[in-house]
Design a protein around this motif. Structure first.
Motif, PDB file in Angstrom:
ATOM      1  N   TRP A 152     -65.339 -59.560 -12.818  1.00  0.00           N
ATOM      2  CA  TRP A 152     -65.691 -59.338 -14.168  1.00  0.00           C
ATOM      3  C   TRP A 152     -65.830 -60.417 -15.376  1.00  0.00           C
ATOM      4  CZ3 TRP A 152     -64.591 -58.684 -19.376  1.00  0.00           C
ATOM      5  CH2 TRP A 152     -65.407 -57.506 -19.837  1.00  0.00           C
ATOM      6  N   TRP A 153     -64.794 -61.378 -15.279  1.00  0.00           N
ATOM      7  CA  TRP A 153     -65.365 -62.503 -16.231  1.00  0.00           C
ATOM      8  C   TRP A 153     -64.194 -63.684 -15.890  1.00  0.00           C
ATOM      9  CZ3 TRP A 153     -62.529 -58.487 -19.820  1.00  0.00           C
ATOM     10  CH2 TRP A 153     -61.159 -58.587 -19.609  1.00  0.00           C
ATOM     11  N   VAL A 187     -61.440 -56.251 -12.455  1.00  0.00           N
ATOM     12  CA  VAL A 187     -61.021 -57.187 -13.592  1.00  0.00           C
ATOM     13  C   VAL A 187     -60.491 -58.554 -13.049  1.00  0.00           C
ATOM     14  CG1 VAL A 187     -59.921 -57.624 -15.738  1.00  0.00           C
ATOM     15  CG2 VAL A 187     -60.956 -55.470 -15.383  1.00  0.00           C
ATOM     16  N   LEU A 202     -58.365 -58.493 -23.924  1.00  0.00           N
ATOM     17  CA  LEU A 202     -59.691 -58.092 -23.404  1.00  0.00           C
ATOM     18  C   LEU A 202     -59.668 -56.952 -22.327  1.00  0.00           C
ATOM     19  CD1 LEU A 202     -61.111 -61.837 -23.177  1.00  0.00           C
ATOM     20  CD2 LEU A 202     -62.007 -59.926 -24.629  1.00  0.00           C
ATOM     21  N   ALA A 203     -58.641 -57.294 -21.421  1.00  0.00           N
ATOM     22  CA  ALA A 203     -58.608 -56.194 -20.474  1.00  0.00           C
ATOM     23  C   ALA A 203     -58.380 -54.579 -20.763  1.00  0.00           C
ATOM     24  CB  ALA A 203     -57.405 -56.461 -19.264  1.00  0.00           C
ATOM     25  N   ASP A 246     -61.396 -53.265 -22.423  1.00  0.00           N
ATOM     26  CA  ASP A 246     -62.367 -53.022 -21.434  1.00  0.00           C
ATOM     27  C   ASP A 246     -62.062 -51.535 -20.784  1.00  0.00           C
ATOM     28  OD1 ASP A 246     -63.325 -53.880 -18.063  1.00  0.00           O
ATOM     29  OD2 ASP A 246     -64.603 -53.565 -19.709  1.00  0.00           O
ATOM     30  N   TYR A 269     -63.103 -48.878 -23.756  1.00  0.00           N
ATOM     31  CA  TYR A 269     -64.531 -48.897 -24.043  1.00  0.00           C
ATOM     32  C   TYR A 269     -64.928 -47.900 -22.774  1.00  0.00           C
ATOM     33  CZ  TYR A 269     -63.829 -52.580 -27.401  1.00  0.00           C
ATOM     34  OH  TYR A 269     -63.545 -53.594 -28.170  1.00  0.00           O
ATOM     35  N   GLN A 270     -64.329 -48.170 -21.455  1.00  0.00           N
ATOM     36  CA  GLN A 270     -65.039 -47.421 -20.378  1.00  0.00           C
ATOM     37  C   GLN A 270     -64.369 -46.081 -20.337  1.00  0.00           C
ATOM     38  OE1 GLN A 270     -65.374 -49.524 -16.754  1.00  0.00           O
ATOM     39  NE2 GLN A 270     -65.081 -51.170 -17.665  1.00  0.00           N
ATOM     40  N   PRO A 295     -69.911 -50.241 -18.323  1.00  0.00           N
ATOM     41  CA  PRO A 295     -69.777 -51.672 -18.488  1.00  0.00           C
ATOM     42  C   PRO A 295     -71.349 -52.544 -18.614  1.00  0.00           C
ATOM     43  CG  PRO A 295     -68.740 -50.858 -16.554  1.00  0.00           C
ATOM     44  CD  PRO A 295     -69.467 -49.678 -17.266  1.00  0.00           C
ATOM     45  N   ALA A 336     -61.521 -58.390 -28.793  1.00  0.00           N
ATOM     46  CA  ALA A 336     -62.032 -56.955 -28.585  1.00  0.00           C
ATOM     47  C   ALA A 336     -63.400 -56.831 -29.314  1.00  0.00           C
ATOM     48  CB  ALA A 336     -61.016 -55.942 -28.819  1.00  0.00           C
ATOM     49  N   LEU A 365     -66.031 -58.665 -27.175  1.00  0.00           N
ATOM     50  CA  LEU A 365     -66.361 -57.888 -26.079  1.00  0.00           C
ATOM     51  C   LEU A 365     -67.179 -56.739 -26.408  1.00  0.00           C
ATOM     52  CD1 LEU A 365     -66.100 -57.118 -23.061  1.00  0.00           C
ATOM     53  CD2 LEU A 365     -63.752 -56.009 -23.753  1.00  0.00           C
ATOM     54  N   TYR A 420     -71.053 -55.178 -25.058  1.00  0.00           N
ATOM     55  CA  TYR A 420     -71.415 -53.569 -24.426  1.00  0.00           C
ATOM     56  C   TYR A 420     -72.642 -53.186 -25.261  1.00  0.00           C
ATOM     57  CZ  TYR A 420     -67.296 -52.092 -21.582  1.00  0.00           C
ATOM     58  OH  TYR A 420     -66.390 -52.066 -20.465  1.00  0.00           O
TER      59      TYR A 420
END
Length: 344
Positions: A5-6, A70, A94-95, A98, A101-102, A109, A168, A171, A175
């Motif tokens: 993922w990153w 991730v 960040l994790a 993510d 948001y999902q 994503p 965040a 990120l 999106y």
């Protein structure tokens, strides 16, 4: 999502790379061909080498508990240049973002969207000579030292994520970039600033929606302050604010013990996918009308206020689909009547 993922990366040749990203030398956009075809992965040939940095071994199990797919690339090179506590807190934020948001906003994503079909992961570059700030980019790129295609964001290496929501925020921009071409500040920065309230908690209904053209114009001329507009809109669409936040997310903490996500309710979470979808469709319509590649708009066009009518049209479409006119509160009905003549 099965692909990495990153990757968190540390810059080498800090001055040149910093200049390229922050506008002191040719920018990323200037290194690539204008109006590229869909799926192009650009080589940033003038960018200095990047090397990965290690992910804390104590953090990896928590990441896996938050969400699948991730991954953080582990390499101990140059770890001394990055504050280990702050880097781990960035990773944790960040994790968690993510997943939020999902699973809560139900957004697809970035790597699963058509615009980024050529990207294998999201790179997070930590700037060792920047203490704060961040920036998200919208092109699929690769570096001579990182041949895999990716999308990226950059953060100040000393960002204190336990007290700063820049990771965040950036990120969320990724999106947005994956779903829409519009970067008008009231939409792009206003929504991203609103997203920060998901971590701070205690989001308020905010002042009333614009009731006349002057008030609406003031919102569309604003930037981060437009977060209050979005907060009010989402409240009117979902006054109950009912949302199921995953327990694993609520239990996540920074190294100092502070909660990463501190919210009791989210207004309009179920509306977000419809809004993003409508904005995507509006962008496609603009592309066809202007005869542009769907994902190849010039940066100036992405930010141009002349596309506000298209954004208002998308907003009207999304609201109408989500909450029929007969069910809308008076304030929302009046706002919809205000923007109707301004739509494309």
């Amino acid at each position: 999502m099965t692909k990495p993922w990153w990757v968190t990366a540390l810059q080498v040749g800090a001055l040149l790379l910093l200049s390229a990203v922050w506008g002191l030398a040719p920018t990323m956009a200037e290194q690539v061909v204008a109006s590229p075809p869909v799926g192009t992965c650009h080589l940033l040939s003038r960018e200095p080498p990047l090397v990965s940095v290690a992910t804390s071994q104590t953090f990896v199990p928590q990441v896996e508990a938050i969400g699948d797919g991730v991954y953080f690339f582990v390499d101990a090179v140059h770890q001394r240049d990055i504050d280990l506590v702050r880097r781990e807190d960035i990773e944790r934020q960040l994790a968690a973002a993510d997943v939020l948001y999902q699973e809560v906003l139900h957004l697809t994503p970035p790597l699963e969207m058509p615009r980024y079909q050529q990207a294998d992961f999201v790179m997070v570059i930590l700037r060792t000579d920047q203490t704060r700030g961040g920036q998200a980019y919208d092109e699929v790129v690769r570096n001579p030292s990182v041949p895999e295609c990716h999308i990226r964001m950059a953060l100040g290496g000393q960002v204190d994520a336990a007290h700063n929501l820049t990771p965040a925020h950036e990120l969320f921009h990724l999106y947005q970039n994956a779903h829409m071409m519009f970067k008008q500040a009231w939409l792009h920065e206003g929504l991203a600033r609103w997203s920060e309230s998901l971590f701070r908690g205690g989001g308020q209904p905010a002042p009333a929606l614009p009731a006349d053209s002057d008030a609406l114009e003031a919102v569309m001329q604003s930037s981060y302050a437009a977060a209050a507009f979005w907060q009010r809109l989402f409240y009117l669409l979902d006054a109950q604010g009912d949302v199921a936040v995953p327990e694993t997310l609520i239990n996540q903490r920074y190294l100092n013990g502070r909660s990463i996500v501190a919210l009791d309710r989210i207004y309009g979470a179920a509306f977000m996918p419809q809004l993003f979808s409508a904005l995507h469709q509006a962008g496609v319509a603009v592309s066809h009308r202007e005869q542009w590649p769907v994902y190849g708009w010039a940066e100036a066009e992405q930010r141009s206020l002349r596309h506000n009518p298209a954004i208002l049209s998308a907003l009207h479409t999304a609201v109408s689909a989500y909450l029929p006119d007969a069910s809308q509160p008076d304030e929302l009905q009046a706002f919809m009547q205000l923007i109707a003549p301004l739509m494309e």
